[in-house]
Motif scaffolding. Structure first.
Motif, PDB file in Angstrom:
ATOM      1  N   GLY A 176       0.790  -1.638   0.207  1.00  0.00           N
ATOM      2  CA  GLY A 176       0.052   0.105  -0.268  1.00  0.00           C
ATOM      3  C   GLY A 176       0.729   1.570  -0.049  1.00  0.00           C
ATOM      4  N   GLY A 177       2.421   1.193   0.062  1.00  0.00           N
ATOM      5  CA  GLY A 177       3.308   2.445   0.013  1.00  0.00           C
ATOM      6  C   GLY A 177       2.722   2.707  -1.339  1.00  0.00           C
ATOM      7  N   GLY A 178       3.383   4.368  -1.361  1.00  0.00           N
ATOM      8  CA  GLY A 178       4.211   5.177  -3.069  1.00  0.00           C
ATOM      9  C   GLY A 178       3.664   6.339  -2.257  1.00  0.00           C
ATOM     10  N   LEU A 179       4.368   6.989  -3.964  1.00  0.00           N
ATOM     11  CA  LEU A 179       4.011   8.502  -3.708  1.00  0.00           C
ATOM     12  C   LEU A 179       3.062   9.261  -3.753  1.00  0.00           C
ATOM     13  CD1 LEU A 179       6.194  10.875  -3.903  1.00  0.00           C
ATOM     14  CD2 LEU A 179       5.308  10.254  -6.521  1.00  0.00           C
ATOM     15  N   VAL A 180       3.053  10.317  -2.785  1.00  0.00           N
ATOM     16  CA  VAL A 180       1.304  10.674  -2.711  1.00  0.00           C
ATOM     17  C   VAL A 180       1.309  11.978  -2.436  1.00  0.00           C
ATOM     18  CG1 VAL A 180       1.365  10.385   0.149  1.00  0.00           C
ATOM     19  CG2 VAL A 180      -0.638  11.204  -1.186  1.00  0.00           C
ATOM     20  N   GLN A 181       1.272  13.044  -2.753  1.00  0.00           N
ATOM     21  CA  GLN A 181       1.086  14.814  -2.430  1.00  0.00           C
ATOM     22  C   GLN A 181       0.757  15.276  -0.665  1.00  0.00           C
ATOM     23  OE1 GLN A 181      -0.618  17.143  -5.469  1.00  0.00           O
ATOM     24  NE2 GLN A 181       0.416  16.437  -7.157  1.00  0.00           N
ATOM     25  N   GLY A 220      -0.919  16.460   2.300  1.00  0.00           N
ATOM     26  CA  GLY A 220      -2.630  16.340   2.360  1.00  0.00           C
ATOM     27  C   GLY A 220      -3.248  15.308   1.903  1.00  0.00           C
ATOM     28  N   GLY A 221      -2.721  14.709   0.858  1.00  0.00           N
ATOM     29  CA  GLY A 221      -2.973  13.002   1.026  1.00  0.00           C
ATOM     30  C   GLY A 221      -3.368  12.256   1.669  1.00  0.00           C
ATOM     31  N   SER A 222      -4.054  10.853   1.113  1.00  0.00           N
ATOM     32  CA  SER A 222      -4.271   9.816   1.904  1.00  0.00           C
ATOM     33  C   SER A 222      -3.456   8.643   1.077  1.00  0.00           C
ATOM     34  CB  SER A 222      -5.858   9.248   2.059  1.00  0.00           C
ATOM     35  OG  SER A 222      -6.209  10.681   2.636  1.00  0.00           O
ATOM     36  N   LEU A 223      -2.973   7.774   2.024  1.00  0.00           N
ATOM     37  CA  LEU A 223      -2.964   6.127   2.334  1.00  0.00           C
ATOM     38  C   LEU A 223      -3.404   5.508   2.877  1.00  0.00           C
ATOM     39  CD1 LEU A 223       0.838   6.535   0.965  1.00  0.00           C
ATOM     40  CD2 LEU A 223      -1.001   5.638  -0.639  1.00  0.00           C
ATOM     41  N   ARG A 224      -3.817   4.529   2.299  1.00  0.00           N
ATOM     42  CA  ARG A 224      -3.661   3.174   3.457  1.00  0.00           C
ATOM     43  C   ARG A 224      -2.810   1.603   3.242  1.00  0.00           C
ATOM     44  NH1 ARG A 224      -9.256  -0.643   4.520  1.00  0.00           N
ATOM     45  NH2 ARG A 224      -8.008  -1.721   1.991  1.00  0.00           N
ATOM     46  N   LEU A 225      -2.417   1.581   4.472  1.00  0.00           N
ATOM     47  CA  LEU A 225      -1.107   0.740   4.446  1.00  0.00           C
ATOM     48  C   LEU A 225      -1.738  -0.587   4.841  1.00  0.00           C
ATOM     49  CD1 LEU A 225       2.224   2.215   5.949  1.00  0.00           C
ATOM     50  CD2 LEU A 225       0.750   1.796   3.444  1.00  0.00           C
ATOM     51  N   GLU A 241       6.750  15.079   6.432  1.00  0.00           N
ATOM     52  CA  GLU A 241       7.353  14.795   7.600  1.00  0.00           C
ATOM     53  C   GLU A 241       7.507  13.128   7.986  1.00  0.00           C
ATOM     54  OE1 GLU A 241       6.684  18.066   7.326  1.00  0.00           O
ATOM     55  OE2 GLU A 241       5.483  18.190   9.528  1.00  0.00           O
ATOM     56  N   ASP A 242       6.078  12.624   6.966  1.00  0.00           N
ATOM     57  CA  ASP A 242       5.747  11.200   7.315  1.00  0.00           C
ATOM     58  C   ASP A 242       6.042   9.983   6.077  1.00  0.00           C
ATOM     59  OD1 ASP A 242       2.365  12.538   7.320  1.00  0.00           O
ATOM     60  OD2 ASP A 242       3.503  11.962   9.412  1.00  0.00           O
ATOM     61  N   THR A 243       7.141  10.859   5.872  1.00  0.00           N
ATOM     62  CA  THR A 243       7.830   9.843   4.727  1.00  0.00           C
ATOM     63  C   THR A 243       8.995   9.710   5.053  1.00  0.00           C
ATOM     64  OG1 THR A 243       8.205  11.874   2.806  1.00  0.00           O
ATOM     65  CG2 THR A 243       9.414  10.168   2.761  1.00  0.00           C
ATOM     66  N   GLN A 253       7.214   1.815   1.081  1.00  0.00           N
ATOM     67  CA  GLN A 253       8.186   2.941   1.542  1.00  0.00           C
ATOM     68  C   GLN A 253       7.289   3.676   0.879  1.00  0.00           C
ATOM     69  OE1 GLN A 253      11.091   4.584   1.612  1.00  0.00           O
ATOM     70  NE2 GLN A 253      10.235   6.245   1.759  1.00  0.00           N
ATOM     71  N   VAL A 254       6.711   4.716   2.375  1.00  0.00           N
ATOM     72  CA  VAL A 254       5.903   6.091   1.688  1.00  0.00           C
ATOM     73  C   VAL A 254       6.857   7.051   1.698  1.00  0.00           C
ATOM     74  CG1 VAL A 254       4.420   7.534   3.117  1.00  0.00           C
ATOM     75  CG2 VAL A 254       3.842   5.111   3.556  1.00  0.00           C
ATOM     76  N   THR A 255       6.075   8.519   0.993  1.00  0.00           N
ATOM     77  CA  THR A 255       6.736   9.650   0.001  1.00  0.00           C
ATOM     78  C   THR A 255       6.229  10.561  -0.752  1.00  0.00           C
ATOM     79  OG1 THR A 255       8.728   8.083  -1.033  1.00  0.00           O
ATOM     80  CG2 THR A 255       8.364  10.328  -1.397  1.00  0.00           C
ATOM     81  N   VAL A 256       5.754  11.576   0.879  1.00  0.00           N
ATOM     82  CA  VAL A 256       4.866  12.744   0.571  1.00  0.00           C
ATOM     83  C   VAL A 256       5.289  13.851  -0.564  1.00  0.00           C
ATOM     84  CG1 VAL A 256       3.611  14.199   1.541  1.00  0.00           C
ATOM     85  CG2 VAL A 256       3.978  11.009   2.660  1.00  0.00           C
ATOM     86  N   SER A 257       5.280  14.039  -0.763  1.00  0.00           N
ATOM     87  CA  SER A 257       5.973  15.030  -1.907  1.00  0.00           C
ATOM     88  C   SER A 257       5.576  15.348  -2.650  1.00  0.00           C
ATOM     89  CB  SER A 257       7.345  14.613  -2.756  1.00  0.00           C
ATOM     90  OG  SER A 257       8.247  15.399  -2.995  1.00  0.00           O
TER      91      SER A 257
END
Length: 112
Positions: free
Chosen positions: A8-13, A15-20, A88-90, A107-111
């Motif tokens: 479930g990880g990935g690249l997100v902007q 303010g976005g959301s992800l579910r692991l 900072e959640d990266t 990996q979770v990348t917030v950028s």
């Protein structure tokens, strides 16, 4: 022995959301506690959220109000819903069974 597999990880902007998701297999009958940890580059691994039984939860101060941990016993899966993500959640996010079993990490990348 318990095996844990995250996804479930990935690249997100920001303010976005992800579910692991973390699926457990093996000797899962003894699992009471499940947890998510994360490790950012150059930093120590830290606890993000923990669930004991079906509903007792604990969160790091930095994610309170934004992240939610939950579990589905029938699917042998624990989830981490992450909303309002910040740079900072990266980190690499790891699943843990409350003992010494760990997943391989996702990996979770917030950028932007």
């Amino acid at each position: 022995q318990v095996q844990l597999v995250e996804s479930g990880g990935g690249l997100v902007q920001p303010g976005g959301s992800l579910r692991l998701s973390c699926v457990a297999s093996g000797s899962i009958f003894s699992i009471i506690t499940m947890a998510w940890y994360r490790q950012a580059p150059g930093k120590q691994r830290e606890l993000v959220a923990r669930i004991v039984g079906g509903s007792s939860t604990t969160y790091a101060d930095s994610v309170k109000g934004r992240f939610t941990i939950s579990r589905d016993y029938a699917k042998r899966t624990v989830y981490l819903q992450m909303n309002t993500l910040k740079p900072e959640d990266t980190a690499v996010y790891y699943c843990n069974d409350g003992k010494d079993s760990w997943g391989q990490g996702t990996q979770v990348t917030v950028s932007s």
